[in-house]
Design a protein around this motif. Structure first.
Motif, PDB file in Angstrom:
ATOM      1  N   LYS A   1      -2.482   2.099   9.539  1.00 49.05           N
ATOM      2  CA  LYS A   1      -3.925   2.021   9.744  1.00 49.05           C
ATOM      3  C   LYS A   1      -4.624   2.215   8.414  1.00 49.05           C
ATOM      4  CE  LYS A   1      -7.498   3.272  13.026  1.00 49.05           C
ATOM      5  NZ  LYS A   1      -7.764   3.958  14.316  1.00 49.05           N
ATOM      6  N   VAL A   2      -5.503   1.264   8.062  1.00 48.14           N
ATOM      7  CA  VAL A   2      -6.169   1.251   6.762  1.00 48.14           C
ATOM      8  C   VAL A   2      -7.673   1.286   6.985  1.00 48.14           C
ATOM      9  CG1 VAL A   2      -6.519  -0.059   4.635  1.00 48.14           C
ATOM     10  CG2 VAL A   2      -4.265  -0.037   5.726  1.00 48.14           C
ATOM     11  N   LEU A   3      -8.362   2.086   6.200  1.00 44.88           N
ATOM     12  CA  LEU A   3      -9.813   2.137   6.285  1.00 44.88           C
ATOM     13  C   LEU A   3     -10.383   0.802   5.828  1.00 44.88           C
ATOM     14  CD1 LEU A   3     -12.228   4.080   6.842  1.00 44.88           C
ATOM     15  CD2 LEU A   3     -12.267   4.507   4.374  1.00 44.88           C
ATOM     16  N   PRO A   4     -11.273   0.171   6.613  1.00 41.09           N
ATOM     17  CA  PRO A   4     -11.831  -1.133   6.222  1.00 41.09           C
ATOM     18  C   PRO A   4     -12.550  -1.054   4.891  1.00 41.09           C
ATOM     19  CG  PRO A   4     -12.388  -0.615   8.502  1.00 41.09           C
ATOM     20  CD  PRO A   4     -11.799   0.630   7.907  1.00 41.09           C
ATOM     21  N   TYR A   5     -12.568  -2.187   4.189  1.00 40.88           N
ATOM     22  CA  TYR A   5     -13.188  -2.228   2.866  1.00 40.88           C
ATOM     23  C   TYR A   5     -14.635  -1.775   2.915  1.00 40.88           C
ATOM     24  CZ  TYR A   5     -15.515  -4.125  -1.215  1.00 40.88           C
ATOM     25  OH  TYR A   5     -16.276  -4.267  -2.332  1.00 40.88           O
ATOM     26  N   ALA A   6     -15.398  -2.274   3.912  1.00 36.60           N
ATOM     27  CA  ALA A   6     -16.823  -1.949   3.980  1.00 36.60           C
ATOM     28  C   ALA A   6     -17.048  -0.454   4.135  1.00 36.60           C
ATOM     29  CB  ALA A   6     -17.473  -2.705   5.134  1.00 36.60           C
ATOM     30  N   ALA A   7     -16.095   0.219   4.767  1.00 34.93           N
ATOM     31  CA  ALA A   7     -16.253   1.660   5.008  1.00 34.93           C
ATOM     32  C   ALA A   7     -15.844   2.489   3.811  1.00 34.93           C
ATOM     33  CB  ALA A   7     -15.432   2.066   6.230  1.00 34.93           C
ATOM     34  N   MET A   8     -15.183   1.879   2.825  1.00 36.00           N
ATOM     35  CA  MET A   8     -14.719   2.651   1.673  1.00 36.00           C
ATOM     36  C   MET A   8     -15.879   3.184   0.831  1.00 36.00           C
ATOM     37  SD  MET A   8     -11.427   0.462   0.378  1.00 36.00           S
ATOM     38  CE  MET A   8     -10.049   0.126   1.465  1.00 36.00           C
ATOM     39  N   LEU A   9     -17.059   2.584   1.002  1.00 39.20           N
ATOM     40  CA  LEU A   9     -18.214   3.030   0.242  1.00 39.20           C
ATOM     41  C   LEU A   9     -19.058   4.032   1.022  1.00 39.20           C
ATOM     42  CD1 LEU A   9     -19.309  -0.447  -1.174  1.00 39.20           C
ATOM     43  CD2 LEU A   9     -17.658   1.183  -2.114  1.00 39.20           C
ATOM     44  N   ASP A  10     -18.625   4.375   2.227  1.00 42.82           N
ATOM     45  CA  ASP A  10     -19.358   5.295   3.103  1.00 42.82           C
ATOM     46  C   ASP A  10     -18.607   6.621   3.171  1.00 42.82           C
ATOM     47  OD1 ASP A  10     -20.597   6.686   5.114  1.00 42.82           O
ATOM     48  OD2 ASP A  10     -20.659   5.016   6.525  1.00 42.82           O
ATOM     49  N   ARG A  11     -19.195   7.662   2.614  1.00 42.77           N
ATOM     50  CA  ARG A  11     -18.523   8.964   2.578  1.00 42.77           C
ATOM     51  C   ARG A  11     -18.232   9.491   3.976  1.00 42.77           C
ATOM     52  NH1 ARG A  11     -17.998  11.740  -1.989  1.00 42.77           N
ATOM     53  NH2 ARG A  11     -19.021  10.979  -3.881  1.00 42.77           N
TER      54      ARG A  11
ATOM     55  N   VAL B   1       0.875  -1.168   0.000  1.00 42.66           N
ATOM     56  CA  VAL B   1       0.000   0.000   0.000  1.00 42.66           C
ATOM     57  C   VAL B   1       0.910   1.215   0.000  1.00 42.66           C
ATOM     58  CG1 VAL B   1      -1.793   1.266   1.211  1.00 42.66           C
ATOM     59  CG2 VAL B   1      -1.775  -1.219   1.317  1.00 42.66           C
ATOM     60  N   GLY B   2       0.947   1.901  -1.105  1.00 45.92           N
ATOM     61  CA  GLY B   2       1.855   3.030  -1.215  1.00 45.92           C
ATOM     62  C   GLY B   2       3.296   2.591  -1.011  1.00 45.92           C
ATOM     63  N   ASP B   3       3.974   3.272  -0.080  1.00 47.21           N
ATOM     64  CA  ASP B   3       5.380   2.979   0.208  1.00 47.21           C
ATOM     65  C   ASP B   3       5.536   1.907   1.279  1.00 47.21           C
ATOM     66  OD1 ASP B   3       8.176   3.333   0.105  1.00 47.21           O
ATOM     67  OD2 ASP B   3       8.120   4.795   1.750  1.00 47.21           O
ATOM     68  N   PHE B   4       4.443   1.204   1.613  1.00 43.29           N
ATOM     69  CA  PHE B   4       4.468   0.286   2.735  1.00 43.29           C
ATOM     70  C   PHE B   4       4.122  -1.135   2.306  1.00 43.29           C
ATOM     71  CE2 PHE B   4       3.286   4.543   4.010  1.00 43.29           C
ATOM     72  CZ  PHE B   4       4.200   4.807   5.020  1.00 43.29           C
ATOM     73  N   GLN B   5       4.834  -2.075   2.893  1.00 39.65           N
ATOM     74  CA  GLN B   5       4.584  -3.498   2.629  1.00 39.65           C
ATOM     75  C   GLN B   5       4.017  -4.135   3.891  1.00 39.65           C
ATOM     76  OE1 GLN B   5       7.975  -6.136   1.768  1.00 39.65           O
ATOM     77  NE2 GLN B   5       6.764  -6.992   0.093  1.00 39.65           N
ATOM     78  N   ILE B   6       2.841  -4.754   3.764  1.00 39.24           N
ATOM     79  CA  ILE B   6       2.147  -5.341   4.906  1.00 39.24           C
ATOM     80  C   ILE B   6       2.919  -6.555   5.434  1.00 39.24           C
ATOM     81  CG2 ILE B   6       0.005  -6.409   5.701  1.00 39.24           C
ATOM     82  CD1 ILE B   6      -0.298  -3.484   4.973  1.00 39.24           C
ATOM     83  N   ILE B   7       3.058  -6.631   6.742  1.00 42.66           N
ATOM     84  CA  ILE B   7       3.688  -7.788   7.382  1.00 42.66           C
ATOM     85  C   ILE B   7       2.630  -8.660   8.051  1.00 42.66           C
ATOM     86  CG2 ILE B   7       5.301  -8.551   9.177  1.00 42.66           C
ATOM     87  CD1 ILE B   7       6.887  -5.964   8.669  1.00 42.66           C
ATOM     88  N   ARG B   8       1.805  -8.059   8.920  1.00 44.31           N
ATOM     89  CA  ARG B   8       0.754  -8.817   9.609  1.00 44.31           C
ATOM     90  C   ARG B   8      -0.253  -7.843  10.204  1.00 44.31           C
ATOM     91  NH1 ARG B   8       1.552  -9.120  15.374  1.00 44.31           N
ATOM     92  NH2 ARG B   8       3.407  -7.931  15.990  1.00 44.31           N
ATOM     93  N   GLU B   9      -1.435  -8.365  10.521  1.00 47.17           N
ATOM     94  CA  GLU B   9      -2.444  -7.560  11.208  1.00 47.17           C
ATOM     95  C   GLU B   9      -2.165  -7.578  12.703  1.00 47.17           C
ATOM     96  OE1 GLU B   9      -7.126  -7.909  12.401  1.00 47.17           O
ATOM     97  OE2 GLU B   9      -6.587  -8.428  10.325  1.00 47.17           O
TER      98      GLU B   9
ATOM     99  N   VAL C   1      -8.346  -0.906  10.313  1.00 47.47           N
ATOM    100  CA  VAL C   1      -7.557  -2.099  10.602  1.00 47.47           C
ATOM    101  C   VAL C   1      -6.095  -1.674  10.652  1.00 47.47           C
ATOM    102  CG1 VAL C   1      -6.985  -4.442   9.883  1.00 47.47           C
ATOM    103  CG2 VAL C   1      -9.234  -3.480   9.333  1.00 47.47           C
ATOM    104  N   VAL C   2      -5.381  -2.113  11.687  1.00 48.99           N
ATOM    105  CA  VAL C   2      -3.983  -1.718  11.871  1.00 48.99           C
ATOM    106  C   VAL C   2      -3.074  -2.892  11.536  1.00 48.99           C
ATOM    107  CG1 VAL C   2      -2.280  -0.764  13.459  1.00 48.99           C
ATOM    108  CG2 VAL C   2      -4.692  -0.117  13.682  1.00 48.99           C
ATOM    109  N   TYR C   3      -2.079  -2.630  10.707  1.00 49.70           N
ATOM    110  CA  TYR C   3      -1.120  -3.656  10.296  1.00 49.70           C
ATOM    111  C   TYR C   3       0.289  -3.244  10.705  1.00 49.70           C
ATOM    112  CZ  TYR C   3      -4.954  -4.983   7.172  1.00 49.70           C
ATOM    113  OH  TYR C   3      -6.178  -5.347   6.676  1.00 49.70           O
TER     114      TYR C   3
ATOM    115  N   ILE D   1       1.186  -3.441  20.310  1.00 45.48           N
ATOM    116  CA  ILE D   1      -0.174  -2.917  20.227  1.00 45.48           C
ATOM    117  C   ILE D   1      -0.046  -1.457  19.856  1.00 45.48           C
ATOM    118  CG2 ILE D   1      -2.354  -2.649  21.446  1.00 45.48           C
ATOM    119  CD1 ILE D   1      -1.179  -4.607  23.512  1.00 45.48           C
ATOM    120  N   THR D   2      -0.360  -1.120  18.642  1.00 39.01           N
ATOM    121  CA  THR D   2      -0.075   0.226  18.183  1.00 39.01           C
ATOM    122  C   THR D   2      -1.306   0.893  17.615  1.00 39.01           C
ATOM    123  OG1 THR D   2       2.102  -0.551  17.585  1.00 39.01           O
ATOM    124  CG2 THR D   2       1.453   1.571  16.711  1.00 39.01           C
ATOM    125  N   GLY D   3      -1.685   2.020  18.220  1.00 32.59           N
ATOM    126  CA  GLY D   3      -2.746   2.824  17.671  1.00 32.59           C
ATOM    127  C   GLY D   3      -4.073   2.120  17.556  1.00 32.59           C
TER     128      GLY D   3
END
Length: 500
Positions: free
Chosen positions: A130-140, A98-106, A114-116, A222-224
């Motif tokens: 921290k990534v906005l959940p998929y379900a929320a991407m359709l909610d303005r 995601v952008g300049d970041f490579q996911i390691i784990r949740e 969701v924080v990874y 445990i971060t953020g």
């Protein structure tokens, strides 16, 4: 592979608007539609087969397929389908970018994201993403709140607020990166303390500073994230079991803990209470910094305050923060936050401006729980909790934990005043009193006198007071009339006796 029930919007036009002539962008869109339809029908197409079929747009298609797969996997994870095992949930995002970041784990999730654990590729450092959940991407509104959280956190630069490194939107995925902090939330620390107390109610084990700051808890990251304990129902929670009957992590109940506190208060030494005050002062100073920048957190609670392994406190999760410049973001009367730690004016959703003093109240409620090992208000359901917050005073701390210093009790109860005007005016005043307590210096707050308690009680029970007052007034009038009649009869009797 079964497609998530959170079906993404039509992919037509993702790569570009449809045109009469079939160009590269339309070819990519057609390929994505075909790939998505195959997945939903349960007969997925091999990526290699699809890329060979659309070889003329292979380079553009590869990136789009990666993006589609990443978003779809997030949706599967959120749905918690039976086929999505714990192992697959952990591994599903590994190596995704995601952008300049490579996911390691949740490492955590909540309503706002969701924080990874991730690696920032350009700098080679580990961050929390921290990534906005998929379900929320359709909610303005959800997108607006997520952006608001990122902006609020990124605006602040304080040693007790988790710093934000980057904010972005990659292929429709909203994210922001922040520092990785290793430690425990206060909610988890309090649960550990309950377990320690309940396991040896009559023993000689004393509560140590390590029990409070979690230095013996391992290296859990445990971060953020917003960790919600079983004592922490959200505003949407339904009826729950009474907190005092609910088992803690070790299987003991709060009744066990309270019994241990009442029989062995000596296990809490002065240094324990000083540590609570130090942590509270750090939180109050961080809140003062936020308030000075026009930001009200509005969701301070044990799950949003972390203690790292060096005993340093961090404030996290600005997802419900109100920025003064965004007057339309949250109107007065909105009910946002975690009910158990809400100030009365916030919990009752009154049509009044909710200002920075709600954070002071919430921090007071958190400090109360750290000392008492139970919430200030323990209503079994939403209505009971609202009544307690609006009307009842919390049990004095020294009645719950008899070893609580009087000055610390005074500070915490002043923070929990029902009327905002009776609390500390600013968070810095709370921090100053907590620092004074730590340094054995006089505090500015004073215990509430009996007459003042009576006046506050009358103020919260105006209708009851008016009713009782009216009844007493009528009773007094009746008594006066009765006395007058008795006196009149006595005078008549005396006059009659004299005539005879």
């Amino acid at each position: 592979v079964k497609m998530s029930r959170h079906r993404p919007p039509s992919l037509k036009g993702v790569a570009g608007a449809e045109r009469d002539d079939v160009g590269p962008q339309d070819r990519v869109a057609s390929a994505l539609e075909e790939y998505s339809a195959a997945l939903e029908s349960g007969r997925p197409i091999s990526r290699d087969v699809l890329l060979e079929k659309y070889a003329d747009v292979r380079e553009e298609l590869v990136g789009c397929l990666d993006n589609l797969q990443f978003i779809r996997e997030m949706a599967l994870d959120l749905d918690s389908e039976p086929h999505a095992t714990e192992t697959s949930k952990t591994a599903i995002h590994a190596n995704a970018s995601v952008g300049d970041f490579q996911i390691i784990r949740e490492i955590g999730r909540g309503g706002m994201g969701v924080v990874y654990e991730a690696e920032q590729l350009s700098l080679g450092r580990t961050v929390a993403l921290k990534v906005l959940p998929y379900a929320a991407m359709l909610d303005r509104k959800a997108i607006t709140r997520f952006k608001n959280e990122a902006r609020a956190a990124a605006t602040l630069d304080h040693p007790n607020i988790v710093p934000v490194f980057a904010v972005g939107n990659d292929r429709g995925i909203y994210y922001y990166a922040m520092s990785m902090v290793n430690g425990l939330t206060i909610a988890e620390s309090v649960n550990q303390l309950r377990k320690t107390i309940a396991e040896s109610p009559s023993g000689s084990k004393r509560v140590s500073i390590a029990d409070l700051v979690g230095r013996d808890a391992g290296s859990q990251a445990i971060t953020g994230r917003s960790v919600t304990s079983h004592l922490d129902p959200t505003i949407d929670s339904g009826p729950t079991r009474k907190d005092s009957d609910e088992p803690t992590a070790g299987g003991e109940t709060l009744h066990d803990v309270e019994a241990a506190l009442s029989t062995r208060p000596d296990r809490f030494d002065d240094e324990f209470f000083r540590t609570v005050a130090r942590l509270g002062a750090q939180a109050a100073e961080a809140l003062e910094h936020a308030h000075q920048h026009g930001i009200v957190h509005r969701d301070i609670k044990p799950g949003n305050l972390m203690i790292d392994h060096d005993g340093k406190l961090w404030i996290t999760d600005f997802g419900l923060a109100r920025i003064e410049s965004d007057a339309g973001m949250t109107m007065t009367g909105d009910l946002v936050g975690t009910l158990r730690y809400m100030a009365p004016e916030q919990a009752l959703a009154k049509r009044v401006v909710v200002d920075h003093r709600v954070d002071i109240y919430a921090l007071g409620a958190t400090l109360y729980e750290m000392v008492a090992l139970r919430p200030a208000f323990d209503g079994a359901d939403r209505q009971a909790l609202l009544k307690q917050i609006a009307v009842d005073e919390p049990t004095p701390l020294r009645h719950v934990n008899r070893n609580t210093p009087l000055d610390l009790q005074t500070i915490i109860h002043k923070s929990l005043a029902k009327d905002p005007d009776d609390r500390y005016a600013i968070a810095q005043e709370l921090a100053d009193d907590l620092r004074s307590f730590v340094n054995d210096q006089p505090i500015a707050a004073r215990p509430i006198s009996v007459p003042e308690k009576a006046m506050r009680w009358v103020g919260r029970h105006k209708w009851l007071t008016a009713s009782v007052g009216t009844t007493m007034f009528l009773a007094l009038i009746g008594l006066l009339i009765a006395n007058m009649m008795i006196r009149k009869q006595r005078n008549l009797a005396e006059e009659k006796g004299e005539l005879e």
